[in-house]
Design an enzyme around this catalytic site. Sequence first.
Site, PDB file in Angstrom:
ATOM      1  CD  GLN A  22      39.859  42.682  43.467  1.00 11.45           C
ATOM      2  OE1 GLN A  22      40.473  42.380  44.486  1.00 11.45           O
ATOM      3  NE2 GLN A  22      39.781  41.868  42.439  1.00 11.45           N
ATOM      4  NE  ARG A  79      43.734  39.133  52.839  1.00  7.90           N
ATOM      5  CZ  ARG A  79      44.114  39.143  51.561  1.00  7.90           C
ATOM      6  NH1 ARG A  79      43.708  38.216  50.722  1.00  7.90           N
ATOM      7  NH2 ARG A  79      44.931  40.068  51.112  1.00  7.90           N
ATOM      8  CG  HIS A 125      43.829  44.016  47.880  1.00  9.80           C
ATOM      9  ND1 HIS A 125      43.609  42.766  48.426  1.00  9.80           N
ATOM     10  CD2 HIS A 125      43.924  43.811  46.548  1.00  9.80           C
ATOM     11  CE1 HIS A 125      43.567  41.853  47.460  1.00  9.80           C
ATOM     12  NE2 HIS A 125      43.757  42.461  46.305  1.00  9.80           N
ATOM     13  CG  ASN A 171      46.609  41.259  48.256  1.00 11.13           C
ATOM     14  OD1 ASN A 171      46.412  40.165  48.771  1.00 11.13           O
ATOM     15  ND2 ASN A 171      46.524  41.454  46.937  1.00 11.13           N
ATOM     16  CD  GLU A 172      48.341  38.803  45.250  1.00 12.40           C
ATOM     17  OE1 GLU A 172      48.272  39.524  44.254  1.00 12.40           O
ATOM     18  OE2 GLU A 172      47.771  37.699  45.331  1.00 12.40           O
ATOM     19  CG  ASN A 315      46.831  36.126  48.441  1.00 14.51           C
ATOM     20  OD1 ASN A 315      46.385  35.775  49.529  1.00 14.51           O
ATOM     21  ND2 ASN A 315      46.639  37.331  47.943  1.00 14.51           N
ATOM     22  CE1 TYR A 317      43.030  33.078  43.210  1.00 17.31           C
ATOM     23  CE2 TYR A 317      45.051  34.172  43.892  1.00 17.31           C
ATOM     24  CZ  TYR A 317      43.667  34.091  43.898  1.00 17.31           C
ATOM     25  OH  TYR A 317      42.925  35.012  44.586  1.00 17.31           O
ATOM     26  CD  GLU A 385      43.673  37.220  47.254  1.00 19.67           C
ATOM     27  OE1 GLU A 385      43.863  36.899  46.061  1.00 19.67           O
ATOM     28  OE2 GLU A 385      43.809  38.372  47.682  1.00 19.67           O
ATOM     29  CD1 TRP A 435      39.534  35.934  44.026  1.00 20.18           C
ATOM     30  CD2 TRP A 435      39.970  37.151  45.863  1.00 20.18           C
ATOM     31  NE1 TRP A 435      39.373  37.258  43.698  1.00 20.18           N
ATOM     32  CE2 TRP A 435      39.621  38.020  44.806  1.00 20.18           C
ATOM     33  CE3 TRP A 435      40.268  37.695  47.122  1.00 20.18           C
ATOM     34  CZ2 TRP A 435      39.583  39.411  44.963  1.00 20.18           C
ATOM     35  CZ3 TRP A 435      40.231  39.057  47.277  1.00 20.18           C
ATOM     36  CH2 TRP A 435      39.895  39.902  46.197  1.00 20.18           C
ATOM     37  CD  GLU A 442      40.605  39.072  38.738  1.00 21.16           C
ATOM     38  OE1 GLU A 442      40.106  39.257  39.866  1.00 21.16           O
ATOM     39  OE2 GLU A 442      41.739  38.611  38.579  1.00 21.16           O
ATOM     40  CD1 TRP A 443      42.712  42.627  40.531  1.00 16.01           C
ATOM     41  CD2 TRP A 443      42.567  44.823  40.943  1.00 16.01           C
ATOM     42  NE1 TRP A 443      42.602  42.801  41.901  1.00 16.01           N
ATOM     43  CE2 TRP A 443      42.517  44.125  42.175  1.00 16.01           C
ATOM     44  CE3 TRP A 443      42.497  46.229  40.969  1.00 16.01           C
ATOM     45  CZ2 TRP A 443      42.397  44.779  43.411  1.00 16.01           C
ATOM     46  CZ3 TRP A 443      42.380  46.872  42.199  1.00 16.01           C
ATOM     47  CH2 TRP A 443      42.335  46.157  43.385  1.00 16.01           C
TER      48      TRP A 443
HETATM   49  C1  GBH Z   1      45.040  38.006  43.416  1.00 16.23           C
HETATM   50  O1  GBH Z   1      46.280  38.121  42.802  1.00 16.23           O
HETATM   51  C2  GBH Z   1      44.605  39.363  43.922  1.00 16.23           C
HETATM   52  O2  GBH Z   1      45.014  39.561  45.252  1.00 16.23           O
HETATM   53  C3  GBH Z   1      43.124  39.584  43.813  1.00 16.23           C
HETATM   54  O3  GBH Z   1      42.840  40.942  44.007  1.00 16.23           O
HETATM   55  C4  GBH Z   1      42.633  39.080  42.473  1.00 16.23           C
HETATM   56  O4  GBH Z   1      41.283  39.356  42.261  1.00 16.23           O
HETATM   57  C5  GBH Z   1      42.900  37.596  42.414  1.00 16.23           C
HETATM   58  O5  GBH Z   1      44.258  37.374  42.485  1.00 16.23           O
HETATM   59  C6  GBH Z   1      42.422  36.903  41.144  1.00 16.23           C
HETATM   60  O6  GBH Z   1      43.160  37.328  40.043  1.00 16.23           O
HETATM   61  O7  GBH Z   1      47.224  38.519  33.262  1.00 16.23           O
HETATM   62  O8  GBH Z   1      48.784  36.774  32.683  1.00 16.23           O
HETATM   63  O9  GBH Z   1      49.593  38.948  33.296  1.00 16.23           O
HETATM   64  C7  GBH Z   1      46.854  36.927  42.319  1.00 16.23           C
HETATM   65  C8  GBH Z   1      48.089  37.247  41.515  1.00 16.23           C
HETATM   66  C9  GBH Z   1      48.375  38.708  39.690  1.00 16.23           C
HETATM   67  C10 GBH Z   1      47.987  36.391  39.336  1.00 16.23           C
HETATM   68  C11 GBH Z   1      48.025  39.019  38.264  1.00 16.23           C
HETATM   69  C12 GBH Z   1      47.659  36.688  37.903  1.00 16.23           C
HETATM   70  C13 GBH Z   1      47.911  38.219  36.053  1.00 16.23           C
HETATM   71  C14 GBH Z   1      48.673  37.369  35.094  1.00 16.23           C
HETATM   72  N1  GBH Z   1      47.712  37.527  40.159  1.00 16.23           N
HETATM   73  N2  GBH Z   1      48.303  37.868  37.417  1.00 16.23           N
HETATM   74  S1  GBH Z   1      48.560  37.956  33.480  1.00 16.23           S
END
Ligand code: GBH
Length: 493
Positions: A22, A79, A125, A171-172, A315, A317, A385, A435, A442-443
């Site tokens: 990232q 981290r 990760h 990670n996750e 982690n 959110y 996170e 985080w 952001e993937w």
């Molecule tokens: C983290 O994952 C990651 O470890 C980190 O790399 C990332 O940048 C950070 O979150 C912020 O996103 O698009 O509705 O299908 C947290 C787990 C996985 C939660 C992906 C949200 C997408 C939901 N995340 N998920 S959706």
Amino acid sequence: MSRKVLPLPADFKWGYATAAYQIEGAVDADDRGASIWDTFSHLSPTRTKDAHGDIACDHFNRYQSDIDLMASYGAKHYRFSLSWSRIIPLGGRNDPINEAGISFYNKLIDGLLEKGIEPWITLYHWDLPQALEDRYGGWLNQEEVQKDFVRYTSVCFERFGDRVKQWITFNEPYIVAIFGYATGIMAPGRSSTNPASNGVGNSATEPWIVGKSLIMSHALATEAYNQKFAKTQAGQVTIVLNGYYYEPWDADNPQDVEAAQRRLEFYIGWFADPIFLAQNYPASMREQLGSRLPAFTETELRILAENKPKWYGMNHYTAEFARAEPSPPASINFTGNVTEHINNKAGVEIGPQSGVSWLQVCPEQFRKLLNWVWNRYGCMIIITENGCPCPGESGMDFAQSIEDDFRVKYFELYLDAISKAINDDGVPVGGYFAWSFMDNFEWQNGYDIRFGVTHVNYDTQERTPRKSARYLKSTFNERMAANTMARYRNALL
Ligand code: GBH
């Protein structure tokens, strides 16, 4: 007007988190090998909003000024993750080690220590060397990949373990298995339900195979550390699990109450029951998934039992409502036969919406999750996170984006939840990593979604501290001092 400061322990550890793909960029520098995220982010048609990590935050070239900036934020812990294919470009146990890759991480680690920042390393990760995906199917091949993971991680312990004491294997794992192999929206993007995956994959079986492969790769890497390095290096190895908290969609319906519990077990218990309790998968999972869940052998359970981690990396959110679906479950079912909702039966939203659709602000549910994990696993928790993007931030101009009051409020509420969990509920929470240190790739959402306390201008690579960076520095000072003061006053009485 002064607000009562909710205290945190005086020795609370706090800092920032990032991940290699990232932020690093420099994907061809010094013979780095390709990873599955290089491949996935260059697919056509795009599955990552036309974005990729080729340059990202150019952290590979700017690590020294990034360390200086982090030090100015007052963080004493950082981290970050290592890129496996920077260290072993082809990834495998008989493939050559890339000294230039080792040297980059040596410079990073030494630079952090020089500034009094402790490095906490995530070994994986999400960026598997592409060569291992090609060679034997990556995480789908437990026998092969666990051996390669043990060799890779042992190289890291051996070369960095004199200075690094906190290791995180994965990670996750939930995201690796479900998003990589069920919904297919992340690398390697396999799925039998996602049209973008062109029929490559099997969403009913592959996530569970990958899940077990991650659990055992974690356990074997931990065993190697405990047997060969723990004595001389005195560090520890754990894993980071993510998870939402789930409230029942209809709190008066016992089936929804059960569904919320089951959803937590399918998200967290899947990994945490084997790893932290050395037990089989939760009963709710075995019941619904049957032979789709690969069993543990006696030997595997013994290895798990002998190598339980000392702390739980969380982690976290946001939260959702869970609603029971009629039985029997559909054939591709990874939620525990539960649907997930932002509104409950009465139409009430779980919390205010952030700058990304999946993230609502739910501090009370965070506190409940801390209690849930503590009650079930009895293990010290560190938040590895937590953070959010502000509403509308992707369309904001620079001046607005750095005045991130929404993010400040989110941090305040989530830190209050930790204080309450520690002081009122007795949950041992030892630390917190926000985080993220800076905006980054952001993937599947590319660069539009910003999670940083540092604004990154991707044209110039200029970094600008947001209000939230200043807020975290001052609030941790205040909260940790408040605790010292309380103890001091108690001692006087
Ligand atoms: C983290 O994952 C990651 O470890 C980190 O790399 C990332 O940048 C950070 O979150 C912020 O996103 O698009 O509705 O299908 C947290 C787990 C996985 C939660 C992906 C949200 C997408 C939901 N995340 N998920 S959706």
